[in-house]
Motif scaffolding. Structure first.
Motif, PDB file in Angstrom:
ATOM      1  N   ALA A  75      -1.337  -4.200  -2.601  1.00 53.10           N
ATOM      2  CA  ALA A  75      -2.806  -4.437  -2.346  1.00 53.10           C
ATOM      3  C   ALA A  75      -3.125  -5.884  -2.880  1.00 53.10           C
ATOM      4  O   ALA A  75      -3.995  -6.532  -1.869  1.00 53.10           O
ATOM      5  N   SER A  76      -2.693  -6.336  -3.797  1.00 52.52           N
ATOM      6  CA  SER A  76      -3.431  -7.618  -4.377  1.00 52.52           C
ATOM      7  C   SER A  76      -2.570  -8.609  -3.467  1.00 52.52           C
ATOM      8  O   SER A  76      -3.310  -9.803  -3.770  1.00 52.52           O
ATOM      9  N   LYS A 103       8.008   7.297 -13.156  1.00 46.75           N
ATOM     10  CA  LYS A 103       8.169   6.846 -11.854  1.00 46.75           C
ATOM     11  C   LYS A 103       6.766   6.929 -10.941  1.00 46.75           C
ATOM     12  O   LYS A 103       6.722   6.035 -10.096  1.00 46.75           O
ATOM     13  N   ALA A 104       6.051   7.904 -11.274  1.00 47.53           N
ATOM     14  CA  ALA A 104       4.851   8.069 -10.466  1.00 47.53           C
ATOM     15  C   ALA A 104       3.789   6.856 -10.648  1.00 47.53           C
ATOM     16  O   ALA A 104       3.264   6.216  -9.861  1.00 47.53           O
ATOM     17  N   LYS A 105       3.822   6.412 -11.870  1.00 46.61           N
ATOM     18  CA  LYS A 105       2.829   5.291 -12.329  1.00 46.61           C
ATOM     19  C   LYS A 105       3.457   4.004 -11.734  1.00 46.61           C
ATOM     20  O   LYS A 105       2.750   3.290 -11.516  1.00 46.61           O
ATOM     21  N   ALA A 106       4.748   3.996 -11.710  1.00 46.17           N
ATOM     22  CA  ALA A 106       5.324   2.772 -10.910  1.00 46.17           C
ATOM     23  C   ALA A 106       4.996   2.696  -9.529  1.00 46.17           C
ATOM     24  O   ALA A 106       4.988   1.609  -9.225  1.00 46.17           O
ATOM     25  N   ILE A 107       4.885   3.520  -9.051  1.00 43.17           N
ATOM     26  CA  ILE A 107       4.814   3.547  -7.658  1.00 43.17           C
ATOM     27  C   ILE A 107       3.372   3.100  -7.302  1.00 43.17           C
ATOM     28  O   ILE A 107       2.872   2.410  -6.755  1.00 43.17           O
ATOM     29  N   GLU A 108       2.247   3.923  -8.137  1.00 43.33           N
ATOM     30  CA  GLU A 108       1.142   3.456  -8.274  1.00 43.33           C
ATOM     31  C   GLU A 108       0.870   2.016  -8.403  1.00 43.33           C
ATOM     32  O   GLU A 108       0.130   1.289  -7.766  1.00 43.33           O
ATOM     33  N   LEU A 109       1.388   1.534  -9.442  1.00 44.49           N
ATOM     34  CA  LEU A 109       1.356   0.266  -9.577  1.00 44.49           C
ATOM     35  C   LEU A 109       2.177  -0.870  -8.696  1.00 44.49           C
ATOM     36  O   LEU A 109       1.446  -1.774  -8.199  1.00 44.49           O
ATOM     37  N   MET A 110       2.931  -0.305  -8.110  1.00 43.49           N
ATOM     38  CA  MET A 110       3.522  -1.001  -6.881  1.00 43.49           C
ATOM     39  C   MET A 110       2.727  -1.013  -5.864  1.00 43.49           C
ATOM     40  O   MET A 110       2.492  -2.272  -4.985  1.00 43.49           O
ATOM     41  N   GLY A 148      -5.126 -10.668 -11.565  1.00 48.94           N
ATOM     42  CA  GLY A 148      -4.407  -9.991 -10.989  1.00 48.94           C
ATOM     43  C   GLY A 148      -3.339 -11.021 -10.481  1.00 48.94           C
ATOM     44  O   GLY A 148      -3.408 -11.441  -9.494  1.00 48.94           O
ATOM     45  N   ASN A 149      -2.115 -10.823 -10.952  1.00 45.58           N
ATOM     46  CA  ASN A 149      -0.963 -11.606 -10.197  1.00 45.58           C
ATOM     47  C   ASN A 149      -0.229 -10.353  -9.734  1.00 45.58           C
ATOM     48  O   ASN A 149       0.680  -9.687 -10.386  1.00 45.58           O
ATOM     49  N   PRO A 150      -0.082 -10.425  -8.388  1.00 39.13           N
ATOM     50  CA  PRO A 150       0.857  -9.405  -7.578  1.00 39.13           C
ATOM     51  C   PRO A 150       2.336  -9.461  -8.182  1.00 39.13           C
ATOM     52  O   PRO A 150       3.131  -8.416  -8.345  1.00 39.13           O
ATOM     53  N   ARG A 151       2.900 -10.637  -8.515  1.00 38.81           N
ATOM     54  CA  ARG A 151       4.223 -10.734  -8.969  1.00 38.81           C
ATOM     55  C   ARG A 151       4.644 -10.089 -10.436  1.00 38.81           C
ATOM     56  O   ARG A 151       5.452  -9.457 -10.847  1.00 38.81           O
ATOM     57  N   THR A 152       3.485 -10.311 -11.153  1.00 42.49           N
ATOM     58  CA  THR A 152       3.589  -9.618 -12.641  1.00 42.49           C
ATOM     59  C   THR A 152       3.671  -8.243 -12.494  1.00 42.49           C
ATOM     60  O   THR A 152       4.302  -7.462 -12.961  1.00 42.49           O
ATOM     61  N   MET A 153       2.591  -7.447 -11.692  1.00 43.94           N
ATOM     62  CA  MET A 153       2.526  -6.331 -11.319  1.00 43.94           C
ATOM     63  C   MET A 153       3.740  -5.636 -10.860  1.00 43.94           C
ATOM     64  O   MET A 153       4.059  -4.437 -11.293  1.00 43.94           O
ATOM     65  N   MET A 154       4.616  -6.385  -9.793  1.00 42.45           N
ATOM     66  CA  MET A 154       5.485  -5.935  -9.177  1.00 42.45           C
ATOM     67  C   MET A 154       6.791  -5.670 -10.190  1.00 42.45           C
ATOM     68  O   MET A 154       7.489  -4.865 -10.378  1.00 42.45           O
ATOM     69  N   ASN A 155       6.711  -6.699 -11.159  1.00 39.84           N
ATOM     70  CA  ASN A 155       7.949  -6.629 -12.175  1.00 39.84           C
ATOM     71  C   ASN A 155       7.434  -5.447 -13.068  1.00 39.84           C
ATOM     72  O   ASN A 155       8.520  -4.950 -13.923  1.00 39.84           O
ATOM     73  N   TYR A 215       9.484  -8.042  -0.480  1.00 37.62           N
ATOM     74  CA  TYR A 215      10.487  -7.230  -1.462  1.00 37.62           C
ATOM     75  C   TYR A 215       9.579  -5.773  -1.889  1.00 37.62           C
ATOM     76  O   TYR A 215      10.066  -4.753  -2.049  1.00 37.62           O
ATOM     77  N   VAL A 216       8.228  -5.858  -2.147  1.00 39.51           N
ATOM     78  CA  VAL A 216       7.425  -4.818  -2.610  1.00 39.51           C
ATOM     79  C   VAL A 216       7.272  -3.919  -1.659  1.00 39.51           C
ATOM     80  O   VAL A 216       7.555  -2.660  -1.937  1.00 39.51           O
ATOM     81  N   GLU A 217       7.196  -4.422  -0.333  1.00 48.23           N
ATOM     82  CA  GLU A 217       7.023  -3.206   0.650  1.00 48.23           C
ATOM     83  C   GLU A 217       7.983  -2.619   0.938  1.00 48.23           C
ATOM     84  O   GLU A 217       8.259  -1.261   0.909  1.00 48.23           O
ATOM     85  N   GLN A 218       9.340  -3.236   0.649  1.00 46.46           N
ATOM     86  CA  GLN A 218      10.874  -2.647   0.979  1.00 46.46           C
ATOM     87  C   GLN A 218      11.011  -1.806  -0.261  1.00 46.46           C
ATOM     88  O   GLN A 218      11.504  -0.457   0.015  1.00 46.46           O
ATOM     89  N   THR A 219      10.779  -2.127  -1.600  1.00 43.60           N
ATOM     90  CA  THR A 219      10.987  -1.090  -2.680  1.00 43.60           C
ATOM     91  C   THR A 219      10.025  -0.023  -2.551  1.00 43.60           C
ATOM     92  O   THR A 219      10.509   0.994  -2.991  1.00 43.60           O
ATOM     93  N   LEU A 220       8.805  -0.141  -2.276  1.00 40.75           N
ATOM     94  CA  LEU A 220       7.942   0.875  -2.253  1.00 40.75           C
ATOM     95  C   LEU A 220       8.544   1.630  -1.240  1.00 40.75           C
ATOM     96  O   LEU A 220       8.332   3.022  -1.553  1.00 40.75           O
ATOM     97  N   GLY A 221       8.948   1.435  -0.042  1.00 38.31           N
ATOM     98  CA  GLY A 221       9.324   2.374   0.867  1.00 38.31           C
ATOM     99  C   GLY A 221      10.616   3.058   0.267  1.00 38.31           C
ATOM    100  O   GLY A 221      10.457   4.653   0.319  1.00 38.31           O
ATOM    101  N   GLN A 222      11.585   2.315  -0.406  1.00 41.22           N
ATOM    102  CA  GLN A 222      12.795   3.262  -0.999  1.00 41.22           C
ATOM    103  C   GLN A 222      12.204   4.345  -2.053  1.00 41.22           C
ATOM    104  O   GLN A 222      12.632   5.230  -2.212  1.00 41.22           O
ATOM    105  N   TRP A 223      11.363   3.745  -2.859  1.00 41.22           N
ATOM    106  CA  TRP A 223      10.941   4.610  -4.060  1.00 41.22           C
ATOM    107  C   TRP A 223      10.127   5.830  -3.620  1.00 41.22           C
ATOM    108  O   TRP A 223      10.360   7.160  -3.933  1.00 41.22           O
TER     109      TRP A 223
END
Lengths: 215, 741
Positions: A184-185, A172-179, A149-156, A203-211
């Motif tokens: 976590a990773s 969108k629901a799956k995207a949030i779950e994946l983010m 698992g590469n968090p950057r790949t998952m984020m993209n 960036y992940v923390e920020q984006t997740l908050g927005q989503w």
């Protein structure tokens, strides 16, 4: 004499090597710090240029070329003049290919290569038809290259899932779950060295908050 | 000495060496050739970490501890690299650096600005490949989509493209460089058919309405150049279902992504549609098409590619109309057509500068036409009618074969300049058999050689000079056609260009069958183009003059003395920016044309030419609805019609009556709704042409012995379409996502 000269030569040689790699580590570290604190297009171009100098001088290190690609793709995302985007992406691709030649099958490099394709889509949305599947294909390859698992790949992947219309397989629901999984990773992901890629958590923390807020 | 003492000494001396090293400050400024400062330029002391990036004033500064001879390298994307030798001695150095922009397709002047291009290449193009399938009136027909561009006529009774006062046959289609003999399905007189080839087969389309390259010949007015797709992105199965047709396709991409193959089959039948939407003619056999095609593509090297495509289709139709001379009788027209088309092409970069593009194509077209005069009970009528009526019952077999080979070498001279040269050879055989009795065959061996150079004097000034020489065995004469273009870009976005060229085309076989002494028809083009283009808007204005010579005439002497001219101006404006999420283009064409050819006794405006034509094309995608709405409005002023008869006393043709049709108006709408259907990606399409149900008249026909003229009308005013297109890709995205959830 021989008994003394040989060890001395060996010591001098290893010292030079040490100095060399210390210099490399030093230069990389300071430029990575600069990159992490830069939020302007111009600043990213500047750090990209520095990484390129290091890469060209070292010749055998993949990380500088990787960072050139990363800085440039980030600057391409910020570029408002879409007419310039392709040229920036071309240069990013060129450097990522150099990195990939030195370090084949690297999930980090493949991930940034996928980001370059995404950046090219902003030039003309109709490119999404061909570049979209190509980009997600690269992200899949990146995932396969790092099964842990590469968090950057998952984020993209989460990002592309979020912005793809549902009819094209987006969610969108799956995207949030994946983010969330990406976040976590980051906790478990250990970069091989301080110089290895570790960007993206904030960036992940920020984006997740927005989503989540816009849900 | 103890080892650690040695180490300390060594370290100290190492540090001392470092300290003692001199430091040299290097400063300077980077500008472009117009003395504008350049920001973001990378400056490097070769093979060291030392260097800098220029700031917004173009200035840079860095300090190096290196000494001795070194190289300073300067680089910036899109500009020629710059370097200099320098000696570092501790004294500060200053450099005033001027970078020269590299020739770049994005910023350079465009020689072929007069044509319309749709491709997803990097350069900015007026159209995108998707535009062809999302144009409401086109129903995914390539030529119909081109009809929304300036220079084309709104000709409802034909599928062909009538460009700038030219006949439909003056526009030729080329696939991967090779001419297509029968690009449209055969049809009944005055009823438009469709193109044989799906727009999804092509990745690039260039539509030139005049003044095009010497690489293409035998088209008097216009060239529609299509480039087939390379390897597909993935393996995919797809299906299309509609009340009008059903089809299935499979495309397979090898795991190593080096080769692919595909098959496609479909069946079209308009019987159900005609039952729902009444048609004016009485269709005793509703149009039916069986089609199948296959392809394979092989990537032979990093730059080499072989592509093969073959298609076969059979179409049938039969319809009755009241006879124009004796309205109590009927004219029954039956058609059976078969068409085989194959095309193989190969391209390879032979050296860094030299590219080879070669190909071969073979096509065979058979049309069997049965025309019969029938009574009210649909029984053949052969007796008790005048002789001229007896001619209305006949059978005709038309067969045309075309085999061709072609090779083009493209040599890059440096920058964007290039020379191209090559040749092609066509072997054709057109035969027709009238009432199974009178065979007539035209065989031709036709060869052409051509050369062309694109020379960029500067980024903003370029010219193209080309020459094409042809020889036709059948016409037993050569021709030499020079073509030239000059283009000048005077601002970042605006440019002007001028094109001149001579274009030749063999008379079509129906004229050559009567007279094989006819020479090539000739058209001289003069075109001036102004274009202003940025990423979101395009404005183009063109004026042109076209002179025709050596057109066939039906005088007593059946000579080739026909002449004509066409002149006009055209405007095109596309805007993706002003209205959010809204993409639209508007065109206007003014045309003044007359020709004295065929049976025209003097110069007349041909019946396929309207003076004013306008188009509005609007597209909008609603992301939330997953739906794209497309609308277009096509307008043309009336076209002339004539009643021209042979006058035996005066031994000349006479215009007995003439007039102009009502104006042409057609508004079309289409909706594309994207939806996943099970595991498939689906596009549901609805479209209607002529939403406002405007009356359309394409011309008039006159009875043989005078009497009331009869309007040529479309079979139905409107066309409705509903269909669903599904595709199942072997896309592992979802699996990859789920593995990470």
């Amino acid at each position: 004499m021989k008994r003394i000269i040989l060890p001395i030569a060996a010591v001098i040689f290893s010292l030079t090597l040490f100095a060399q790699s210390a210099r490399y580590n030093e230069a990389m570290k300071s430029n990575i710090a600069k990159m992490d604190s830069t939020w302007s297009k111009e600043g990213l171009v500047q750090t990209a240029n520095t990484f390129e100098r290091i890469g060209n001088a070292e010749k055998t290190e993949w990380l500088p070329f990787y960072y050139v690609g990363y800085c440039l793709v980030m600057s391409a995302y910020m570029e408002k003049d879409v007419a310039k985007v392709d040229a920036i992406c071309d240069k990013a691709d060129e450097n990522l290919s150099k990195a990939a030649a030195l370090k084949p099958n690297c999930s980090e490099i493949t991930t940034v290569q996928a980001m370059v394709l995404t950046a090219r889509m902003q030039v003309d949305m109709s490119r999404g038809m061909t570049l979209g599947p190509k980009s997600s294909g690269m992200l899949q390859a990146a995932m396969a290259q790092q099964p842990t698992g590469n968090p950057r790949t998952m984020m993209n992947m989460a990002q592309s899932l979020y912005y793809t219309p549902e009819a094209f397989g987006g969610s969108k629901a799956k995207a949030i779950e994946l983010m969330e999984n990406a976040l976590a990773s980051y906790a478990t992901f250990k970069p091989e060295s301080p110089l290895h890629p570790s960007w993206g958590k904030a960036y992940v923390e920020q984006t997740l908050g927005q989503w989540k807020a816009s849900k | 000495m103890k080892p650690h003492t040695l180490l300390i000494i060594l370290l100290l001396s190492f540090a001392a060496g470092k300290l003692a090293a001199q430091s040299t400050p290097i400063t300077g400024r980077v500008t472009d050739t117009r003395k504008r400062p350049m920001q973001g330029v990378s400056l490097t002391l070769a093979d060291t970490y030392d260097g800098a990036t220029s700031d917004s004033s173009g200035a840079f500064r860095f300090v190096t501890s290196e000494s001795g001879k070194h190289k300073l390298q300067v680089s910036f994307t899109g500009f020629a690299p710059w370097e200099t030798e320098l000696e570092l001695k501790g004294d500060s150095l200053f450099f005033d650096i001027v970078l020269k922009e590299l020739p770049n397709e994005l910023t350079a002047v465009v020689i072929t600005a007069g044509s319309f291009e749709a491709g997803d290449a990097k350069k900015a193009t007026v159209l995108k490949p998707l535009d062809i399938v999302t144009t409401a009136s086109a129903n995914a027909d390539v030529a119909a989509a081109m009809r929304t561009l300036p220079g084309t006529q709104q000709i409802g009774e034909s599928a062909e493209l009538f460009v700038r006062g030219g006949e439909g046959y003056e526009t030729r289609q080329f696939i991967d460089g090779m001419v297509v003999a029968n690009p449209f399905f055969s049809s009944a007189p005055n009823i438009a058919s469709r193109g044989r080839f799906s727009p999804f087969l092509f990745k690039g389309t260039v539509f030139s309405t005049g003044g095009y390259s010497a690489l293409y010949g035998q088209a008097l007015s216009s060239a529609l150049v299509l480039e087939s797709i390379d390897l597909p992105d993935r393996s995919e199965a797809s299906a299309s279902i509609s009340p009008l047709f059903a089809g299935g396709q499979y495309q397979h991409l090898a795991k190593n992504k080096k080769n692919s193959w595909g098959v496609n089959a479909g069946y079209t039948n308009l019987a159900l549609y005609f039952a729902l939407v009444p048609q004016k003619p009485d269709y005793f056999r509703s149009p039916e098409v069986w089609n199948a095609d296959a392809n394979f593509r092989v990537k032979t090297s990093a730059s080499g590619m072989i592509k093969f495509f073959a298609s076969y289709n059979v179409n049938k139709l039969g319809l009755r109309n009241p006879d124009i001379d004796m309205p109590n009788l009927k004219n029954a027209f039956g058609l059976k057509g078969g068409n085989l088309y194959t095309n193989i092409s190969y391209r390879e970069r032979l050296t860094n500068r030299l590219m080879l593009k070669t190909g071969a194509s073979f096509s065979l077209n058979n049309d069997h036409i049965k025309q019969e005069l029938q009574d009210s009970a649909d029984q053949p009528v052969t007796n008790g009618i005048p002789d001229y009526m007896k001619l209305k019952t006949y059978e005709l077999n038309n067969r045309s074969m075309l085999a061709q080979v072609r090779a083009v070498l493209d040599y890059r001279l440096g920058g964007l300049s290039a020379v191209r040269f090559g040749g092609e050879y066509w072997h054709s055989k057109d035969s027709s058999l009238y009432n199974k009795l009178y065979p007539n065959t035209l065989t031709d061996n036709f060869g052409a050689v051509f050369a062309e150079g694109d020379i960029y004097i500067t980024q903003g000034l370029a010219f193209r000079a080309g020459l094409r020489a042809e020889y036709s065995d059948l016409l037993a004469r050569p021709n030499i056609a020079p073509r030239t273009s000059l283009a000048y870009k005077f601002t970042k976005k605006a440019q002007v260009s001028a094109d001149y060229g001579i274009f030749y085309q063999k008379p079509i076989s129906q004229y050559l069958l009567f007279n094989q002494q006819l020479p090539y028809m000739r058209a001289d083009h003069f075109i001036l183009t102004y274009q202003r283009m940025d990423a979101v808007t395009t404005f183009r204005a063109q004026v042109f003059q076209k002179n025709y010579k050596q057109l066939p005439r039906f005088d007593a002497d059946t000579s080739a003395g026909g002449t004509g001219y066409a002149k006009g101006f055209e405007l095109f404006w596309r805007d993706k920016k002003t209205f959010k999420n809204f993409d639209y283009w508007v065109t206007y064409s003014w045309l003044d044309t007359k020709r004295e050819y065929l049976n025209y006794p003097y110069a007349l405006q041909p019946s396929f030419a309207a003076n004013h034509t306008a188009n509005l094309v609007v597209k909008r995608f609603f992301t939330k609805l997953n739906t794209q709405f497309n609308m277009n409005y096509q307008f043309a002023t009336g076209r002339p019609y004539y009643n021209i008869r042979w006058n035996t006393d005066e031994q000349d043709f006479k215009v007995l009556d003439q007039g102009k049709t009502i104006a042409y108006n057609s508004m079309s709408l289409s909706v594309n709704y994207l939806k996943s259907v099970g595991k498939a990606f689906g596009v549901i399409v609805f479209s209607v042409t002529n939403v406002l149900n405007s009356k359309q008249v394409y011309g008039y026909q006159y009875p043989y012995n005078g009497g009331e003229k009869v309007a040529i009308l479309p079979p139905a005013r409107q066309f409705f379409f509903a269909g669903i297109f599904l595709s199942w890709g072997t896309d592992r995205t979802q699996d990859a996502i789920n593995n990470n959830l």
